[in-house]
Design an enzyme around this catalytic site. Structure first.
Site, PDB file in Angstrom:
ATOM      1  N   GLN A 153       4.867  -8.897   1.571  1.00  0.00           N
ATOM      2  CA  GLN A 153       3.890  -8.455   0.581  1.00  0.00           C
ATOM      3  C   GLN A 153       4.668  -8.087  -0.682  1.00  0.00           C
ATOM      4  O   GLN A 153       5.897  -8.099  -0.675  1.00  0.00           O
ATOM      5  CB  GLN A 153       3.067  -7.265   1.095  1.00  0.00           C
ATOM      6  CG  GLN A 153       1.694  -7.643   1.604  1.00  0.00           C
ATOM      7  CD  GLN A 153       0.778  -6.435   1.783  1.00  0.00           C
ATOM      8  OE1 GLN A 153       1.223  -5.300   1.925  1.00  0.00           O
ATOM      9  NE2 GLN A 153      -0.521  -6.687   1.795  1.00  0.00           N
TER      10      GLN A 153
ATOM     11  N   ARG B 200      -4.698 -17.807   9.718  1.00  0.00           N
ATOM     12  CA  ARG B 200      -4.155 -16.460   9.902  1.00  0.00           C
ATOM     13  C   ARG B 200      -4.790 -15.843  11.148  1.00  0.00           C
ATOM     14  O   ARG B 200      -6.026 -15.779  11.237  1.00  0.00           O
ATOM     15  CB  ARG B 200      -4.477 -15.592   8.689  1.00  0.00           C
ATOM     16  CG  ARG B 200      -3.790 -15.998   7.389  1.00  0.00           C
ATOM     17  CD  ARG B 200      -4.435 -15.286   6.212  1.00  0.00           C
ATOM     18  NE  ARG B 200      -5.828 -15.674   6.041  1.00  0.00           N
ATOM     19  CZ  ARG B 200      -6.790 -14.899   5.543  1.00  0.00           C
ATOM     20  NH1 ARG B 200      -6.520 -13.655   5.165  1.00  0.00           N
ATOM     21  NH2 ARG B 200      -8.023 -15.346   5.420  1.00  0.00           N
TER      22      ARG B 200
ATOM     23  N   ASP C  74      -5.754 -10.916  -1.969  1.00  0.00           N
ATOM     24  CA  ASP C  74      -6.512 -11.838  -1.132  1.00  0.00           C
ATOM     25  C   ASP C  74      -7.977 -11.384  -1.070  1.00  0.00           C
ATOM     26  O   ASP C  74      -8.289 -10.440  -0.380  1.00  0.00           O
ATOM     27  CB  ASP C  74      -5.904 -11.931   0.268  1.00  0.00           C
ATOM     28  CG  ASP C  74      -5.525 -10.563   0.865  1.00  0.00           C
ATOM     29  OD1 ASP C  74      -5.405  -9.565   0.130  1.00  0.00           O
ATOM     30  OD2 ASP C  74      -5.348 -10.513   2.088  1.00  0.00           O
TER      31      ASP C  74
ATOM     32  N   ASN D 133       4.180  -7.981   5.935  1.00  0.00           N
ATOM     33  CA  ASN D 133       2.877  -7.638   5.369  1.00  0.00           C
ATOM     34  C   ASN D 133       2.350  -6.349   6.005  1.00  0.00           C
ATOM     35  O   ASN D 133       1.915  -5.423   5.325  1.00  0.00           O
ATOM     36  CB  ASN D 133       1.935  -8.806   5.624  1.00  0.00           C
ATOM     37  CG  ASN D 133       0.550  -8.661   5.033  1.00  0.00           C
ATOM     38  OD1 ASN D 133      -0.058  -9.632   4.635  1.00  0.00           O
ATOM     39  ND2 ASN D 133       0.010  -7.455   4.970  1.00  0.00           N
TER      40      ASN D 133
ATOM     41  N   ARG E 130       5.061 -13.509   6.892  1.00  0.00           N
ATOM     42  CA  ARG E 130       4.959 -13.251   5.451  1.00  0.00           C
ATOM     43  C   ARG E 130       5.297 -11.800   5.141  1.00  0.00           C
ATOM     44  O   ARG E 130       5.278 -10.931   6.019  1.00  0.00           O
ATOM     45  CB  ARG E 130       3.553 -13.570   4.934  1.00  0.00           C
ATOM     46  CG  ARG E 130       2.441 -12.705   5.525  1.00  0.00           C
ATOM     47  CD  ARG E 130       1.092 -13.133   4.981  1.00  0.00           C
ATOM     48  NE  ARG E 130       0.006 -12.236   5.342  1.00  0.00           N
ATOM     49  CZ  ARG E 130      -0.877 -12.476   6.300  1.00  0.00           C
ATOM     50  NH1 ARG E 130      -0.793 -13.585   7.019  1.00  0.00           N
ATOM     51  NH2 ARG E 130      -1.851 -11.608   6.547  1.00  0.00           N
TER      52      ARG E 130
ATOM     53  N   GLU F 236      -5.433 -12.873  12.141  1.00  0.00           N
ATOM     54  CA  GLU F 236      -6.382 -11.784  11.904  1.00  0.00           C
ATOM     55  C   GLU F 236      -7.664 -12.265  11.233  1.00  0.00           C
ATOM     56  O   GLU F 236      -8.648 -11.512  11.165  1.00  0.00           O
ATOM     57  CB  GLU F 236      -5.720 -10.687  11.065  1.00  0.00           C
ATOM     58  CG  GLU F 236      -5.559 -10.989   9.586  1.00  0.00           C
ATOM     59  CD  GLU F 236      -4.409 -11.896   9.221  1.00  0.00           C
ATOM     60  OE1 GLU F 236      -4.132 -12.057   8.011  1.00  0.00           O
ATOM     61  OE2 GLU F 236      -3.768 -12.469  10.149  1.00  0.00           O
TER      62      GLU F 236
ATOM     63  N   GLU G 210     -11.350   1.839  -0.729  1.00  0.00           N
ATOM     64  CA  GLU G 210     -10.202   0.980  -1.047  1.00  0.00           C
ATOM     65  C   GLU G 210     -10.298   0.361  -2.430  1.00  0.00           C
ATOM     66  O   GLU G 210      -9.288   0.007  -3.031  1.00  0.00           O
ATOM     67  CB  GLU G 210     -10.062  -0.126  -0.005  1.00  0.00           C
ATOM     68  CG  GLU G 210     -11.225  -1.101   0.006  1.00  0.00           C
ATOM     69  CD  GLU G 210     -10.962  -2.357   0.833  1.00  0.00           C
ATOM     70  OE1 GLU G 210      -9.820  -2.582   1.240  1.00  0.00           O
ATOM     71  OE2 GLU G 210     -11.922  -3.109   1.060  1.00  0.00           O
TER      72      GLU G 210
ATOM     73  N   ASP H  34       0.831  -1.210   0.000  1.00  0.00           N
ATOM     74  CA  ASP H  34       0.000   0.000   0.000  1.00  0.00           C
ATOM     75  C   ASP H  34       0.864   1.257   0.000  1.00  0.00           C
ATOM     76  O   ASP H  34       0.533   2.271  -0.626  1.00  0.00           O
ATOM     77  CB  ASP H  34      -0.879   0.055   1.261  1.00  0.00           C
ATOM     78  CG  ASP H  34      -1.914  -1.043   1.332  1.00  0.00           C
ATOM     79  OD1 ASP H  34      -3.106  -0.726   1.411  1.00  0.00           O
ATOM     80  OD2 ASP H  34      -1.532  -2.233   1.331  1.00  0.00           O
TER      81      ASP H  34
ATOM     82  N   GLU I 267     -13.809 -10.942   2.376  1.00  0.00           N
ATOM     83  CA  GLU I 267     -14.106 -11.457   3.710  1.00  0.00           C
ATOM     84  C   GLU I 267     -14.330 -10.360   4.754  1.00  0.00           C
ATOM     85  O   GLU I 267     -14.456 -10.650   5.928  1.00  0.00           O
ATOM     86  CB  GLU I 267     -12.990 -12.405   4.156  1.00  0.00           C
ATOM     87  CG  GLU I 267     -11.617 -11.757   4.300  1.00  0.00           C
ATOM     88  CD  GLU I 267     -10.536 -12.752   4.704  1.00  0.00           C
ATOM     89  OE1 GLU I 267     -10.721 -13.962   4.481  1.00  0.00           O
ATOM     90  OE2 GLU I 267      -9.515 -12.322   5.241  1.00  0.00           O
TER      91      GLU I 267
END
Length: 597
Positions: free
Chosen positions: A247, A312, A348, A236, A245, A314, A550, A200, A565
């Protein structure tokens, strides 16, 4: 990206590395290496989580059982910070009365949360950007329409709303927080995305540069350099649960963009060692795959591969629901790794990663060599070559020029499809973790149309080829991706947020900027048409909702996107940045209306 002359070579350097991870509530750093892995089962590395994250996942699941699915956001609970030590909080949690399904009386759970946690996001505090002025000198000189200029200044002012710094409480008691300590201020995406995110931030920085906020942009880069120094790669996002991970790797592009505006040599000197570490991360171990073409030439490319095989944190409750459709533990662990690896991709979720485009449990991201990841790494190699030359390190510069030429050859050999005029993702036979060689087969290219198929346009090495550029431009024009309000992410309407009809700011920007850089008048005209559509849809949605979004529905001007999601988010960092970057490039004349009519 740098436009440089290259020494033609058909090999590239190999890299091995070790990185460090933050692993305990006392923030102890231990060393974890990522060597080539053996081929017996899933032996890829897993980064251990912290006890705090594990506990907050329990709270998350209890909250879902207690409050129900309506308006439930699992991320909220892993963003909470403790008011006292973990053992005391766990003991109090274990004493709560529970029913057979694991729920707690609503009033008891609410009281427990209020007594034991600070609010999600409270450990990030507002930071007044020192370089913000309401109407910067030289701001968007090509925007002469007063209505558009007034709106652009409103978007510019949103940087203040999104500016944060890590609170002193995180620095004093890091073991009470999932938020990671960072040295400088950040710009967050917005809404549920309360912390800084990696890819981002490239488009945030492009917007900050249009807003003349150079110091704020440099602060974001400094934070990412600190993450590489700690972990070996940029996470990420700046949370303990993202340590497994990364990004899409765009830090070098951020440094290059800032240097182009500021000529800040000290920033380049500080960034280069970190960029070399990041390049190692993406070009060794689990991320590295060798493809042998029909002439027995080996090509080394990279893939997404998260160091994780559990839900995950979150999205733990969501991931468990997906995994409940599978029977064995090994199948579930594989799905969890694929879910995390897809999150590492930034896309994702999307049918792009699924063997069955209607079934998310068939995610196979680790088996895919993605066009865009390798384009980003080619850009990184060009950036490092340029930045190393700037500081006088000609040996490193030459090495990365050679690496970039090898990757360009690999991208064309493995991804290019002459008939379609696109670069197509390539599926390997499986998701093995070892550095084995795969033999290229035409049938392993993914023939579905995604915007990522056109991301090589962003790199000067490709868009300087006039005949190739025209072929790709015509392919894009007829692809079905170019719609009434921008470029769709795919042509498949799946309900996933990285599919049709959603359009995302970074994809618009890469394609438009690539078309412009080609120098072709036809390509620039197409780029300007796409940018105008995108600016319009952002403007109309902003006027109707009072927010930047977004993602947007590219079928209808002024409509924001959906699917995925979580509920659609506002703010929004990269949307703000791309609008400002487009207005900086193309302006807005007096006589063109900004509304959808």
């Amino acid at each position: 990206m740098a436009n440089l002359q290259f020494l033609m070579r058909d090999h590239r350097p190999r890299f091995w590395f070790s990185v460090t991870f933050l692993l305990s509530t006392t923030m102890t750093v231990i060393e974890a290496s990522l060597p080539p892995q053996p081929c017996s089962g899933d032996t890829a590395p897993v980064v251990p989580t912290t006890p705090l994250v594990t506990f907050l996942e329990r709270v998350q699941e209890t909250a879902l059982n207690t409050f129900g699915e309506k308006n439930f956001d699992p991320k909220l609970y892993v963003d909470l910070s403790l008011k006292s030590n973990l053992s005391t909080t766990v003991a109090a949690f274990d004493k709560l009365p529970r029913s057979e399904n694991g729920s707690v009386p609503v009033s008891d759970l609410r009281e427990f949360v209020n007594n034991n946690f600070g609010g999600a996001g409270d450990d990030l505090v507002y930071a007044e950007p020192a370089d913000f002025v309401p109407d910067p000198e030289g701001f968007l000189p090509k925007v002469v329409n007063p209505e558009v200029r007034a709106w652009a200044l409103e978007v510019h002012s949103l940087w203040k709303n999104l500016s944060r710094k890590v609170s002193g409480s995180v620095l004093d008691r890091p073991e009470l927080h999932t938020l990671l300590p960072l040295p400088g201020s950040v710009v967050i995406p917005g809404s549920r995305f309360r912390e800084v995110y990696y890819w981002d931030s490239y488009w945030v920085i492009r917007g900050l540069l249009a807003s003349k906020m150079h110091e704020t942009a440099k602060s974001i880069v400094t934070n990412f350099i600190s993450l590489i120094e700690t972990y070996g790669y940029v996470l990420n996002g700046a949370r303990a649960y993202y340590t497994n991970r990364s990004q899409p790797p765009l830090l070098s592009a951020m440094v290059h963009a800032i240097y182009n505006r500021t000529s800040d040599l000290e920033l380049v000197k500080k960034a280069l060692p970190a960029l070399l570490k990041e390049h190692q991360f993406w070009n060794s171990g689990i991320h590295k795959v060798t493809i042998q073409d029909g002439e027995s030439n080996n090509h080394i490319l990279s893939r997404y591969y998260a160091m994780w095989n559990k839900p995950r944190p979150e999205s733990s409750t969501i991931d468990k629901i997906h995994a409940s459709k599978l029977s064995g533990d090994s199948e579930k662990e594989k799905l969890y790794r694929e879910l995390a690896s897809t999150a590492e991709s930034g896309w994702d979720f999307s049918t792009r990663w699924m063997r069955n485009t209607s079934d998310i449990t068939t995610l196979s991201t680790t088996s895919i060599l993605p066009v865009d990841l390798n384009v980003f790494l080619l850009g990184m190699e060009l950036d490092i070559a340029f930045l190393a030359r700037v500081v006088g390190d000609n040996g490193t510069s030459q090495s990365f020029l050679e690496a970039s030429q090898a990757r360009k050859t690999a991208i064309n050999s493995v991804f290019w499809n002459e008939e379609k005029g696109q670069w197509l993702d390539y599926w390997t036979n499986n998701g093995t973790t070892c550095e084995e060689s795969h033999t290229w087969q035409a049938c392993n290219q993914n023939h579905n149309v995604y915007t990522s198929n056109y991301t090589p346009l962003w790199i000067d090495l490709f868009n300087s080829d006039t005949s190739l550029m025209e072929k790709v431009r015509q392919s894009l024009q007829s692809s079905g991706l170019v719609c009434a309000a921008g470029i769709a992410t795919s042509t498949i309407k799946s309900g996933e947020q990285w599919d049709f009809p959603n359009g995302w700011a970074p994809l618009q920007h890469m394609i438009v900027e690539g078309l412009v850089r080609s120098g072709s008048q036809e390509a620039r005209s197409m780029a300007e048409d796409i940018a105008i559509k995108w600016i319009r849809t952002n403007y109309v949605a902003y006027k109707e909702t009072g927010a930047m979004h977004e993602k947007y529905d590219v079928e209808k001007c002024g409509s924001y996107g959906g699917g995925g999601e979580y509920i659609p988010q506002t703010g929004f960092g990269w949307s703000n940045g791309v609008v400002l970057a487009f207005l900086e490039e193309f302006g807005w004349p007096q006589d063109i209306k900004i509304d959808c009519q």
